[in-house]
Write an enzyme that holds these catalytic residues in place. Structure first.
Site, PDB file in Angstrom:
ATOM      1  N   LYS A   1       0.832  -1.217   0.000  1.00  0.00           N
ATOM      2  CA  LYS A   1       0.000   0.000   0.000  1.00  0.00           C
ATOM      3  C   LYS A   1       0.860   1.257   0.000  1.00  0.00           C
ATOM      4  CE  LYS A   1      -2.499  -0.434   3.744  1.00  0.00           C
ATOM      5  NZ  LYS A   1      -2.098  -1.731   4.293  1.00  0.00           N
TER       6      LYS A   1
ATOM      7  N   ARG B   1      -9.996   1.494   8.791  1.00  0.00           N
ATOM      8  CA  ARG B   1      -9.567   0.145   9.150  1.00  0.00           C
ATOM      9  C   ARG B   1     -10.667  -0.613   9.867  1.00  0.00           C
ATOM     10  NH1 ARG B   1      -3.749   1.337   9.287  1.00  0.00           N
ATOM     11  NH2 ARG B   1      -2.521  -0.523   9.562  1.00  0.00           N
TER      12      ARG B   1
ATOM     13  N   ARG C   1      10.998  -6.410   5.698  1.00  0.00           N
ATOM     14  CA  ARG C   1      10.795  -4.970   5.501  1.00  0.00           C
ATOM     15  C   ARG C   1      11.641  -4.140   6.462  1.00  0.00           C
ATOM     16  NH1 ARG C   1       4.876  -2.298   5.238  1.00  0.00           N
ATOM     17  NH2 ARG C   1       4.737  -2.692   7.467  1.00  0.00           N
TER      18      ARG C   1
ATOM     19  N   ARG D   1      10.718  -1.809  11.764  1.00  0.00           N
ATOM     20  CA  ARG D   1       9.718  -1.198  12.648  1.00  0.00           C
ATOM     21  C   ARG D   1       9.410  -2.141  13.802  1.00  0.00           C
ATOM     22  NH1 ARG D   1       5.035   0.584   8.443  1.00  0.00           N
ATOM     23  NH2 ARG D   1       3.804  -0.236  10.160  1.00  0.00           N
TER      24      ARG D   1
ATOM     25  N   ARG E   1      -1.191  -8.016  14.088  1.00  0.00           N
ATOM     26  CA  ARG E   1      -1.710  -7.041  13.119  1.00  0.00           C
ATOM     27  C   ARG E   1      -2.487  -7.738  12.005  1.00  0.00           C
ATOM     28  NH1 ARG E   1       3.284  -4.451  10.972  1.00  0.00           N
ATOM     29  NH2 ARG E   1       2.019  -2.803  10.072  1.00  0.00           N
TER      30      ARG E   1
HETATM   31  P1  AMP Z   1       0.381   1.255   9.309  1.00  0.00           P
HETATM   32  O1  AMP Z   1       1.653   1.980   9.063  1.00  0.00           O
HETATM   33  O2  AMP Z   1      -0.730   1.706   8.417  1.00  0.00           O
HETATM   34  O3  AMP Z   1       0.535  -0.239   9.328  1.00  0.00           O
HETATM   35  O4  AMP Z   1      -0.090   1.673  10.796  1.00  0.00           O
HETATM   36  C1  AMP Z   1       0.717   1.397  11.915  1.00  0.00           C
HETATM   37  C2  AMP Z   1      -0.139   1.312  13.173  1.00  0.00           C
HETATM   38  O5  AMP Z   1      -0.797   2.565  13.390  1.00  0.00           O
HETATM   39  C3  AMP Z   1      -1.266   0.288  13.123  1.00  0.00           C
HETATM   40  O6  AMP Z   1      -0.820  -1.016  13.434  1.00  0.00           O
HETATM   41  C4  AMP Z   1      -2.212   0.847  14.173  1.00  0.00           C
HETATM   42  O7  AMP Z   1      -1.747   0.600  15.484  1.00  0.00           O
HETATM   43  C5  AMP Z   1      -2.101   2.345  13.941  1.00  0.00           C
HETATM   44  N1  AMP Z   1      -3.100   2.808  12.932  1.00  0.00           N
HETATM   45  C6  AMP Z   1      -2.859   3.369  11.717  1.00  0.00           C
HETATM   46  N2  AMP Z   1      -3.994   3.674  11.092  1.00  0.00           N
HETATM   47  C7  AMP Z   1      -4.991   3.299  11.924  1.00  0.00           C
HETATM   48  C8  AMP Z   1      -6.414   3.326  11.833  1.00  0.00           C
HETATM   49  N3  AMP Z   1      -7.051   3.803  10.748  1.00  0.00           N
HETATM   50  N4  AMP Z   1      -7.118   2.846  12.892  1.00  0.00           N
HETATM   51  C9  AMP Z   1      -6.513   2.360  13.988  1.00  0.00           C
HETATM   52  N5  AMP Z   1      -5.186   2.296  14.132  1.00  0.00           N
HETATM   53  C10 AMP Z   1      -4.418   2.755  13.113  1.00  0.00           C
END
Ligand code: AMP
Length: 220
Positions: free
Chosen positions: A17, A93, A130, A162, A173
């Site tokens: 993404k 999400r 990653r 990360r 996740r």
């Molecule tokens: P990502 O980089 O998109 O994988 O986001 C990293 C982390 O941020 C996720 O595992 C969640 O803990 C939090 N996060 C990001 N976007 C959201 C969302 N729309 N709703 C809830 N938590 C989020």
């Protein structure tokens, strides 16, 4: 210049993404709004939001809906998004977030929701290798690292794994994705907004597939 667009990109963690959204943001000249990047910036800046989000993110859990909806609502009020549109990466999400987004965008609804489809076994391998820049979020992998040491090609920031890409958090996740985010695929299909795009293969070809899907929708 191509016309703008209002886009959401769904997909499992590791589906690509982030990479695709950066390209789509350049192609359509629209801001890339990545909620994960916004939260990581808040953590680095040590804000109240960052302090609340840090542990939740490290554990691979979701930040509460009302917090996320507030952040996105505020961001979508800025002039750059009202003018040409935007690409939302990592939001919504949950169904509650999708409902809130529909209300926020009532006057200017989404054009299309892309589901970047990559099977679980493939994303597991991608996530394990990653690496990401701590400053700008650019993704790399152990098989395609930055050019000089583990310093970001874009901004010179440190490139690391990360915390939430460590094995326990990844499991958590992906489970959260299946339980809370995957239902959005049906939700958007029911609203006739969904385009499923195969996210496997060469990233340039994936971008091409996504652009074709978006443009076909917008011309329809
Ligand atoms: P990502 O980089 O998109 O994988 O986001 C990293 C982390 O941020 C996720 O595992 C969640 O803990 C939090 N996060 C990001 N976007 C959201 C969302 N729309 N709703 C809830 N938590 C989020």
């Amino acid at each position: 210049m191509t016309s703008g667009a209002r886009l959401v990109v769904l997909g499992r963690q590791g589906a690509g993404k982030g990479t695709q959204c950066v390209r789509l943001s350049r192609h359509y000249v629209i801001p890339h709004i990545a909620t994960g990047d916004m939260l990581r910036a808040a953590v680095r800046a040590g804000t109240e939001l960052g302090r609340r989000a840090k542990q939740i993110m490290d554990d691979g859990d979701l930040v509460p809906d009302e917090v996320m909806v507030g952040i996105v609502d505020e961001r979508l009020e800025r002039g750059d998004t009202t003018h040409r549109g935007y690409i939302l990466d990592g939001f919504p999400r949950t169904v509650a977030q999708a409902e809130a987004l529909a209300a926020i965008t009532e006057a200017r609804p989404l054009d299309v929701v892309i589901d970047l489809d990559v099977p679980t076994e493939v994303v597991l391998a991608r996530l394990a290798s990653r690496r990401a820049c701590v400053d700008c979020g650019t993704n790399y992998s152990t098989s395609s690292p930055p050019r000089y040491g583990w310093r970001c090609d874009n901004c010179g920031g440190e490139v690391v794994q990360r915390d939430d890409d460590k094995p326990e958090a990844i499991k958590h996740r992906l489970a959260a994705y299946e339980a809370k985010t995957a239902p959005l695929i049906e939700w958007y299909k029911d609203r006739d907004l969904l385009e499923v795009v195969d996210g496997q293969g060469d990233p340039d070809e994936v971008t091409q597939r996504v652009v074709v899907a978006i443009d076909a929708r917008r011309l329809a």
